[in-house]
Design a protein around this motif. Structure first.
Motif, PDB file in Angstrom:
ATOM      1  N   GLY A 165       0.832  -1.208   0.000  1.00 38.75           N
ATOM      2  CA  GLY A 165       0.000   0.000   0.000  1.00 38.75           C
ATOM      3  C   GLY A 165       0.860   1.248   0.000  1.00 38.75           C
ATOM      4  N   ARG A 166       0.423   2.246  -0.776  1.00 37.69           N
ATOM      5  CA  ARG A 166       1.165   3.516  -0.853  1.00 37.69           C
ATOM      6  C   ARG A 166       0.256   4.680  -0.498  1.00 37.69           C
ATOM      7  NH1 ARG A 166       1.797   3.513  -7.489  1.00 37.69           N
ATOM      8  NH2 ARG A 166      -0.268   2.656  -7.862  1.00 37.69           N
ATOM      9  N   GLY A 167      -0.729   4.418   0.384  1.00 40.47           N
ATOM     10  CA  GLY A 167      -1.682   5.458   0.801  1.00 40.47           C
ATOM     11  C   GLY A 167      -0.995   6.541   1.634  1.00 40.47           C
ATOM     12  N   VAL A 168      -1.679   7.675   1.746  1.00 37.58           N
ATOM     13  CA  VAL A 168      -1.083   8.827   2.429  1.00 37.58           C
ATOM     14  C   VAL A 168      -1.011   8.633   3.940  1.00 37.58           C
ATOM     15  CG1 VAL A 168      -1.242  11.317   2.791  1.00 37.58           C
ATOM     16  CG2 VAL A 168      -1.882  10.350   0.612  1.00 37.58           C
ATOM     17  N   THR A 169      -1.958   7.883   4.538  1.00 36.21           N
ATOM     18  CA  THR A 169      -1.910   7.750   6.000  1.00 36.21           C
ATOM     19  C   THR A 169      -0.900   6.717   6.473  1.00 36.21           C
ATOM     20  OG1 THR A 169      -3.979   6.513   5.738  1.00 36.21           O
ATOM     21  CG2 THR A 169      -4.120   8.602   6.858  1.00 36.21           C
ATOM     22  N   VAL A 170      -0.674   5.646   5.683  1.00 35.41           N
ATOM     23  CA  VAL A 170       0.196   4.575   6.166  1.00 35.41           C
ATOM     24  C   VAL A 170       1.385   4.314   5.233  1.00 35.41           C
ATOM     25  CG1 VAL A 170       0.314   2.255   7.135  1.00 35.41           C
ATOM     26  CG2 VAL A 170      -1.880   3.467   7.158  1.00 35.41           C
ATOM     27  N   HIS A 191       2.089  -1.849  -4.468  1.00 35.81           N
ATOM     28  CA  HIS A 191       0.773  -1.262  -4.775  1.00 35.81           C
ATOM     29  C   HIS A 191       0.138  -2.118  -5.856  1.00 35.81           C
ATOM     30  CE1 HIS A 191       3.226   0.273  -8.009  1.00 35.81           C
ATOM     31  NE2 HIS A 191       4.036   0.768  -7.078  1.00 35.81           N
ATOM     32  N   THR A 192      -0.980  -1.640  -6.424  1.00 36.85           N
ATOM     33  CA  THR A 192      -1.678  -2.483  -7.403  1.00 36.85           C
ATOM     34  C   THR A 192      -0.899  -2.634  -8.710  1.00 36.85           C
ATOM     35  OG1 THR A 192      -2.960  -0.589  -8.168  1.00 36.85           O
ATOM     36  CG2 THR A 192      -4.000  -1.980  -6.509  1.00 36.85           C
ATOM     37  N   GLY A 193       0.125  -1.800  -8.934  1.00 38.28           N
ATOM     38  CA  GLY A 193       0.942  -1.947 -10.137  1.00 38.28           C
ATOM     39  C   GLY A 193       2.148  -2.857  -9.919  1.00 38.28           C
ATOM     40  N   LEU A 265      -2.242   2.149  18.872  1.00 37.37           N
ATOM     41  CA  LEU A 265      -1.072   3.026  18.864  1.00 37.37           C
ATOM     42  C   LEU A 265      -1.289   4.246  17.986  1.00 37.37           C
ATOM     43  CD1 LEU A 265       1.787   0.414  18.870  1.00 37.37           C
ATOM     44  CD2 LEU A 265       0.845   1.726  20.755  1.00 37.37           C
ATOM     45  N   THR A 266      -2.065   4.091  16.913  1.00 39.52           N
ATOM     46  CA  THR A 266      -2.416   5.250  16.090  1.00 39.52           C
ATOM     47  C   THR A 266      -3.071   6.301  16.977  1.00 39.52           C
ATOM     48  OG1 THR A 266      -2.725   3.905  14.107  1.00 39.52           O
ATOM     49  CG2 THR A 266      -3.878   6.009  14.150  1.00 39.52           C
ATOM     50  N   ARG A 267      -3.990   5.845  17.815  1.00 38.33           N
ATOM     51  CA  ARG A 267      -4.698   6.768  18.703  1.00 38.33           C
ATOM     52  C   ARG A 267      -3.769   7.332  19.763  1.00 38.33           C
ATOM     53  NH1 ARG A 267     -10.059   3.202  19.602  1.00 38.33           N
ATOM     54  NH2 ARG A 267      -9.814   4.010  21.710  1.00 38.33           N
TER      55      ARG A 267
HETATM   56  N1  LIG Z   1      -5.041   0.387  12.100  1.00 41.63           N
HETATM   57  C1  LIG Z   1      -4.849   1.681  11.967  1.00 41.63           C
HETATM   58  O1  LIG Z   1      -4.438   2.348  12.883  1.00 41.63           O
HETATM   59  C2  LIG Z   1      -5.113   2.349  10.671  1.00 41.63           C
HETATM   60  C3  LIG Z   1      -5.554   1.627   9.593  1.00 41.63           C
HETATM   61  N2  LIG Z   1      -5.752   2.224   8.389  1.00 41.63           N
HETATM   62  C4  LIG Z   1      -6.148   1.343   7.292  1.00 41.63           C
HETATM   63  O2  LIG Z   1      -4.972   1.074   6.514  1.00 41.63           O
HETATM   64  C5  LIG Z   1      -5.312   0.887   5.154  1.00 41.63           C
HETATM   65  C6  LIG Z   1      -4.470   1.823   4.287  1.00 41.63           C
HETATM   66  O3  LIG Z   1      -4.850   3.147   4.473  1.00 41.63           O
HETATM   67  P1  LIG Z   1      -4.211   4.339   3.591  1.00 41.63           P
HETATM   68  O4  LIG Z   1      -2.753   4.452   3.857  1.00 41.63           O
HETATM   69  O5  LIG Z   1      -5.085   5.498   3.802  1.00 41.63           O
HETATM   70  O6  LIG Z   1      -4.295   3.780   2.096  1.00 41.63           O
HETATM   71  P2  LIG Z   1      -5.493   3.874   1.031  1.00 41.63           P
HETATM   72  O7  LIG Z   1      -6.684   3.178   1.581  1.00 41.63           O
HETATM   73  O8  LIG Z   1      -5.601   5.263   0.548  1.00 41.63           O
HETATM   74  O9  LIG Z   1      -4.838   3.035  -0.174  1.00 41.63           O
HETATM   75  C7  LIG Z   1      -4.681   1.641  -0.149  1.00 41.63           C
HETATM   76  C8  LIG Z   1      -3.386   1.260  -0.854  1.00 41.63           C
HETATM   77  O10 LIG Z   1      -3.344  -0.159  -0.962  1.00 41.63           O
HETATM   78  C9  LIG Z   1      -2.996  -0.522  -2.280  1.00 41.63           C
HETATM   79  N3  LIG Z   1      -3.636  -1.791  -2.645  1.00 41.63           N
HETATM   80  C10 LIG Z   1      -4.967  -2.065  -2.686  1.00 41.63           C
HETATM   81  N4  LIG Z   1      -5.173  -3.325  -3.089  1.00 41.63           N
HETATM   82  C11 LIG Z   1      -3.954  -3.862  -3.319  1.00 41.63           C
HETATM   83  C12 LIG Z   1      -3.509  -5.123  -3.796  1.00 41.63           C
HETATM   84  N5  LIG Z   1      -4.371  -6.115  -4.081  1.00 41.63           N
HETATM   85  N6  LIG Z   1      -2.185  -5.320  -3.923  1.00 41.63           N
HETATM   86  C13 LIG Z   1      -1.298  -4.346  -3.632  1.00 41.63           C
HETATM   87  N7  LIG Z   1      -1.662  -3.117  -3.184  1.00 41.63           N
HETATM   88  C14 LIG Z   1      -2.970  -2.891  -3.038  1.00 41.63           C
HETATM   89  C15 LIG Z   1      -3.495   0.610  -3.150  1.00 41.63           C
HETATM   90  O11 LIG Z   1      -2.760   0.613  -4.353  1.00 41.63           O
HETATM   91  P3  LIG Z   1      -2.965   1.740  -5.526  1.00 41.63           P
HETATM   92  O12 LIG Z   1      -2.286   2.974  -4.987  1.00 41.63           O
HETATM   93  O13 LIG Z   1      -2.269   1.166  -6.670  1.00 41.63           O
HETATM   94  O14 LIG Z   1      -4.440   1.907  -5.666  1.00 41.63           O
HETATM   95  C16 LIG Z   1      -3.239   1.818  -2.258  1.00 41.63           C
HETATM   96  O15 LIG Z   1      -1.931   2.310  -2.440  1.00 41.63           O
HETATM   97  C17 LIG Z   1      -6.828   1.126   5.074  1.00 41.63           C
HETATM   98  O16 LIG Z   1      -7.471  -0.127   5.166  1.00 41.63           O
HETATM   99  C18 LIG Z   1      -7.115   1.962   6.316  1.00 41.63           C
HETATM  100  O17 LIG Z   1      -8.445   1.806   6.756  1.00 41.63           O
HETATM  101  C19 LIG Z   1      -5.472   3.554   8.194  1.00 41.63           C
HETATM  102  C20 LIG Z   1      -5.047   4.343   9.245  1.00 41.63           C
HETATM  103  C21 LIG Z   1      -4.887   3.807  10.575  1.00 41.63           C
END
Ligand SMILES: NC(=O)C1=CN([C@@H]2O[C@H](COP(=O)(O)OP(=O)(O)OC[C@H]3O[C@@H](n4cnc5c(N)ncnc54)[C@H](OP(=O)(O)O)[C@@H]3O)[C@@H](O)[C@H]2O)C=CC1
Ligand SMILES: Nc1nc(=O)c2c([nH]1)NC[C@@H]1CN(c3ccc(C(=O)N[C@@H](CCC(=O)O)C(=O)O)cc3)C=[N+]21
Ligand SMILES: [Mg+2]
Length: 286
Positions: A165-170, A191-193, A265-267
């Motif tokens: 995952g390459r999301g902004v929060t994690v 990531h998905t690519g 821990l996030t909290r």
């Molecule tokens: N436990 C905690 O404290 C927290 C949990 N979370 C959870 O963590 C997760 C990630 O959050 P966030 O960082 O915002 O990311 P996002 O939800 O914005 O993005 C998810 C990422 O996962 C990638 N992804 C999705 N499916 C696949 C796959 N099959 N194979 C490989 N990569 C994949 C996506 O790739 P692509 O970019 O190519 O679309 C994207 O980069 C969420 O489920 C969120 O709810 C978030 C914050 C706190």
């Protein structure tokens, strides 16, 4: 082999004890830290997270400031609430709960937060400071992950880390934290690519699953003895599910459960960012 459990709740309790003492010291100096939340709409998951944050505040002695707004609010109304918290001296840090309803501009909202009150550490100025190695509030989930690894003495320096995952929060910010000279890990962001996810994960000493796809990381992908952190959360018909399959703990050396791992821990680090900011205001730190 059965993995050692990385216990997020026990670790959270330790952090809370430390924060409680620091909040008491701040109050003696006449400063009470205050955490604000802005919640838009009535998504039950988001409402539950926000409730959790306010009950954490009560435990540690931090003032809670809650702004709950209807789902059909305009961007201007949202920004007026952000401006109000920027100006409110009781609020030493706050968050805009994500995701926002689709008609609202998430990036514009995040950028409008006063970077000095950015409890999430997700403001572009603070992400930029992190890239430059300057002091800034750190993103809470990545900070929680690094803390949990250190707490259980999982070797980080020199380790190969696969982040899913390459999301902004994690995903994106954990790569920034783990490649600092103080951590010295080598990180692959998937990531998905990514052509062959299993092959990337299989090489990793530490796996951070943050995709939000239930059971995406399976036992056959894990190098024996690796540390596996389950961060992604999905709401399914049978309740909350993490990204990591249950049988991973038969192969891994360390596993963070979900729930009970990184979430608490996030909290805790959200509160920690608020307390640290109040300490700066009180002249108790640099
Ligand atoms: N436990 C905690 O404290 C927290 C949990 N979370 C959870 O963590 C997760 C990630 O959050 P966030 O960082 O915002 O990311 P996002 O939800 O914005 O993005 C998810 C990422 O996962 C990638 N992804 C999705 N499916 C696949 C796959 N099959 N194979 C490989 N990569 C994949 C996506 O790739 P692509 O970019 O190519 O679309 C994207 O980069 C969420 O489920 C969120 O709810 C978030 C914050 C706190
Ligand atoms: N601006 C913003 N900042 C965030 O940090 C943010 C956000 N928006 N939107 C949603 C995601 C998700 N997130 C979680 C926080 C705590 C748990 C948590 O504590 N979970 C418990 C279980 C649930 C509970 O007990 O409430 C656990 O894992 O044990 C989970 C997920 C933060 N996020
Ligand atoms: Mg998401």
């Amino acid at each position: 082999m059965t993995a050692t459990i990385l216990d997020g709740k026990a670790t959270r309790d330790e952090i809370f004890e430390d924060l409680e003492a620091r909040v008491a010291a701040l109050k003696e100096k006449g400063i009470t830290p205050g955490l604000g939340t802005i919640l838009v709409g009535d998504d039950p998951g988001s409402a539950a997270y926000v409730r959790g944050k306010h009950s954490d505040c009560a435990k540690v002695g931090i003032t809670s400031i809650r702004r709950d707004l209807p789902a059909d609010i305009t961007q201007e109304e949202l920004e007026a609430t952000i401006d109000e918290l920027n100006a409110n001296p009781e609020c030493t840090g706050y968050i805009v709960q994500l995701p926002l309803p689709k008609h609202l501009d998430e990036n514009a909202a995040l950028e409008r937060i006063d970077p000095d009150k950015d409890a999430d550490g997700l403001h572009p100025v603070n992400l930029g400071r992190l890239v430059l190695g300057k002091e800034a509030p750190l993103p809470c989930t990545p900070r929680g992950i690094v803390h949990l690894l250190r707490r259980y003495e999982v070797p980080i320096a020199g380790a190969h880390v696969a982040v899913v995952g390459r999301g902004v929060t994690v995903g994106r910010p954990i790569g920034l934290l783990l490649t600092r000279r103080t951590e010295n890990a080598t990180v692959t962001l998937c990531h998905t690519g990514t052509r062959d996810l299993a092959a990337q994960v299989r090489q990793a000493d530490i796996v951070i699953a943050a995709a939000g796809v239930p059971g995406l990381v399976t036992a056959d992908m894990i190098k024996p003895g690796a540390a596996v952190l389950d961060v992604g959360v999905s709401r399914t018909a049978d309740g909350l599910r993490g990204d990591v399959a249950d049988d991973v703990r038969e192969v891994a050396g360390f596993v963070s459960p979900n729930p009970g791992g990184v979430g608490p821990l996030t909290r805790a680090f959200l509160l920690s960012n608020v307390v640290e900011r109040a300490e700066q205001l009180a002249g108790l730190s640099d």
